[in-house]
Design an enzyme around this catalytic site. Structure first.
Site, short mmCIF file in Angstrom:
data_model
loop_
_atom_site.label_atom_id
_atom_site.label_comp_id
_atom_site.label_asym_id
_atom_site.label_seq_id
_atom_site.Cartn_x
_atom_site.Cartn_y
_atom_site.Cartn_z
N GLU A 1 126.36 22.10 3.28
CA GLU A 1 125.69 21.59 2.07
C GLU A 1 126.45 20.41 1.49
O GLU A 1 127.68 20.42 1.43
CB GLU A 1 125.57 22.70 1.02
CG GLU A 1 124.47 23.71 1.35
CD GLU A 1 124.34 24.81 0.32
OE1 GLU A 1 125.16 24.86 -0.61
OE2 GLU A 1 123.40 25.61 0.44
N TYR B 1 127.40 25.54 8.40
CA TYR B 1 126.87 25.19 7.07
C TYR B 1 127.56 23.96 6.55
O TYR B 1 128.77 23.81 6.65
CB TYR B 1 127.09 26.35 6.08
CG TYR B 1 125.76 26.91 5.62
CD1 TYR B 1 124.95 26.15 4.77
CD2 TYR B 1 125.30 28.14 6.05
CE1 TYR B 1 123.71 26.63 4.38
CE2 TYR B 1 124.07 28.62 5.67
CZ TYR B 1 123.27 27.86 4.83
OH TYR B 1 122.04 28.32 4.45
N LYS C 1 107.37 12.25 15.94
CA LYS C 1 106.07 11.76 16.41
C LYS C 1 106.33 10.57 17.35
O LYS C 1 106.98 10.77 18.37
CB LYS C 1 105.18 11.46 15.21
CG LYS C 1 104.91 12.75 14.40
CD LYS C 1 104.03 12.56 13.19
CE LYS C 1 103.92 13.87 12.41
NZ LYS C 1 103.17 13.71 11.14
N THR D 1 108.74 11.24 9.59
CA THR D 1 109.18 12.31 10.47
C THR D 1 109.95 11.66 11.62
O THR D 1 109.88 10.45 11.82
CB THR D 1 108.00 13.10 11.06
OG1 THR D 1 107.15 12.17 11.74
CG2 THR D 1 107.21 13.81 9.98
N ARG E 1 112.06 17.75 15.79
CA ARG E 1 111.31 17.94 14.55
C ARG E 1 112.27 17.77 13.39
O ARG E 1 113.27 18.48 13.28
CB ARG E 1 110.71 19.34 14.49
CG ARG E 1 109.80 19.65 15.65
CD ARG E 1 108.90 20.81 15.32
NE ARG E 1 107.78 20.33 14.56
CZ ARG E 1 106.70 19.77 15.12
NH1 ARG E 1 106.61 19.64 16.42
NH2 ARG E 1 105.72 19.34 14.37
N ASP F 1 104.89 5.93 3.97
CA ASP F 1 105.06 7.11 4.83
C ASP F 1 104.70 6.69 6.25
O ASP F 1 103.52 6.58 6.59
CB ASP F 1 104.18 8.26 4.32
CG ASP F 1 104.37 9.53 5.15
OD1 ASP F 1 104.98 9.45 6.23
OD2 ASP F 1 103.89 10.59 4.72
C1 PLP Z 1 103.12 14.52 10.04
C2 PLP Z 1 103.11 13.87 8.71
C3 PLP Z 1 103.84 14.39 7.62
C4 PLP Z 1 104.44 15.77 7.60
O1 PLP Z 1 105.27 16.11 8.57
P1 PLP Z 1 105.63 17.64 8.88
O2 PLP Z 1 106.87 17.47 9.67
O3 PLP Z 1 104.47 18.19 9.64
O4 PLP Z 1 105.86 18.35 7.58
C5 PLP Z 1 103.89 13.65 6.47
N1 PLP Z 1 103.25 12.47 6.35
C6 PLP Z 1 102.51 11.97 7.35
C7 PLP Z 1 101.82 10.67 7.18
C8 PLP Z 1 102.41 12.65 8.56
O5 PLP Z 1 101.66 12.16 9.54
#
Ligand code: PLP
Length: 423
Positions: free
Chosen positions: A58, A56, A231, A228, A237, A202
């Protein structure tokens, strides 16, 4: 067999071990075209599977609420530093549990409940967290959504500007989850400046392309960048929020204690590994190849008469409208999966059908590029794709099974981190 092997799971929980091994085999045998997925390296898998999960912590490095951070602090600092260096930003928070909580933290840093927020609509390619009605972002804020032009399938920046000047949102999100075209960060920045809004880029889908120089960077245009890590960036993740120094403390406070408790230290370590990998010269080659493969696949699909939203792709992703082929996105995706080609059904802009049974499919090349497929393989992938759709329309399960076998044969020639074929 899964790599690293899981002999202890097999001994204590054989049922689960079997499922893990079968999932690894599935990932090895299929042409994985889901554009938000990838294959992480063995080093990322190892880091994510360590005793760091026991701890932990925090707070942030040097300011924790628990003792025993002698090694956790430098691990998190390493991840932060690598993120700052890779993307060229002042500040990086590596603690968000995933992309959706990262975006909720961004709202928390800049908005009060009821404030106006703006993002791309889900049917146009935006993400749920950009203000879609069923989500916290759509329920707790006054959400204004922009779309794409019907004739081009591309973002209409005049519409974005008009909406922003009329509605005066606190934040404007650019980026999304089904956008096959380059995002014009400078244009969004100009609109946000004129409207007095904070621009949030994003880059969840395209972070790896940006890191590898295959998509323009939002740095210098968007003061806040959420992403994220799993991807195109090819990490575990997880998620990160990057920003200018000005917004660092508001974002940090929003992540912890605003929204989350203890960070997932095993994930932080795996993010650090992935960021180091993404800083290698080979990763730029990977990013370029992802785009080259997507272009080649789009061209090959167009050659089979498929209709692509916006007519093609600039990045890793292709959005296909199947209406003219007389099949819905969902039955198509299910038939393709049986044929060894894995993707997801997806709404297309102005989709007359319901999101759970939409007109299109979404596909992309990040995962198959990691496996080593190149432009020369794309015509074959497109041909199988076309054959499987035709077989589905004729209920020809034998043809679908034959394609699945041919796919398995092709993929057997491309190694996968995380899987060792039986000796
Ligand atoms: C995949 C994605 C997210 C969210 O990601 P998670 O890990 O699935 O919660 C947010 N914004 C965009 C543009 C995404 O493609």
């Amino acid at each position: 067999m899964h790599q690293p092997p899981v002999p202890n799971v097999a001994r204590t929980d054989p049922e689960l071990a079997e499922l893990i091994n079968e999932e690894a085999r599935r990932q090895f045998e299929k042409i994985r075209l889901i554009p938000s997925e990838n294959y992480v390296s063995l080093a990322v898998l190892e880091a994510a599977g360590t005793v760091l999960t026991n701890k932990y912590s925090e707070g942030y490095p040097g300011r924790r609420y628990y003792e025993g951070q002698q090694f956790i602090d430098p691990i998190e600092r390493l991840a932060q530093e690598r993120a700052r260096d890779l993307f060229g930003v002042d500040h990086a928070n590596v603690q968000p549990y995933s992309g959706s909580p990262a975006n909720l933290a961004v709202y928390m840093a800049f908005c009060q409940p009821g404030d106006t927020v703006m993002g791309m609509g889900l049917p146009a390619g935006g993400h749920l967290t950009h203000g879609a009605p069923p989500t916290a972002s759509g329920k707790w804020f006054r959400s204004v959504q922009y779309g794409v032009r019907r004739d081009t399938g591309r973002v209409d920046l005049d519409e974005v500007r008009d909406l922003a000047l009329k509605e005066r949102p606190k934040v404007i999100f650019c980026g999304g989850t089904a956008i096959p075209r380059t995002i014009d960060f400078p244009a969004f920045a100009a609109i946000a400046a004129e409207a007095g809004a904070t621009l949030i880029a994003d880059i969840a889908h395209i972070a790896g392309l940006i890191a590898g120089g295959a998509h323009p960077s939002p740095v210098g245009h968007a003061p806040v960048i959420s992403t994220t890590t799993h991807k195109t960036l090819r990490g575990p993740r997880g998620a990160m929020i990057m920003s200018t120094a000005e917004h660092a403390s508001a974002l940090d406070r929003a992540v912890f204690p605003g929204l989350q408790g203890g960070p997932h230290n095993h994930t932080t370590a795996a993010i650090a590994v992935a960021l180091a990998e993404a800083a290698q010269p080979e990763f730029a080659g990977y990013a370029r190849q992802v785009v080259a493969n997507a272009r080649a696949l789009a061209d090959a699909l167009l050659g089979h008469g498929f209709e692509l939203v916006s007519g093609g792709t600039d990045n890793h992703l292709i959005l296909m409208d199947l209406t003219s082929r007389g099949i819905g996105g969902k039955p198509a995706a299910k038939a393709l999966d049986r044929a060894g080609i894995e993707l997801n059904y997806n709404t297309v802009p102005f989709d007359p059908r319901k999101p759970f049974d939409p007109s299109g499919v979404r596909l992309g090349t990040p995962a198959i590029t990691t496996r080593g497929l190149r432009e020369e393989h794309m015509p074959q992938v497109a041909a199988w794709f076309d054959d499987a759709i035709m077989a589905a329309l004729k209920d020809d399960e034998a043809a679908i099974e034959r394609i699945g076998g041919e796919v398995r044969e092709l993929m057997a020639g491309f190694p996968m981190a995380g899987w060792a074929p039986a000796a």
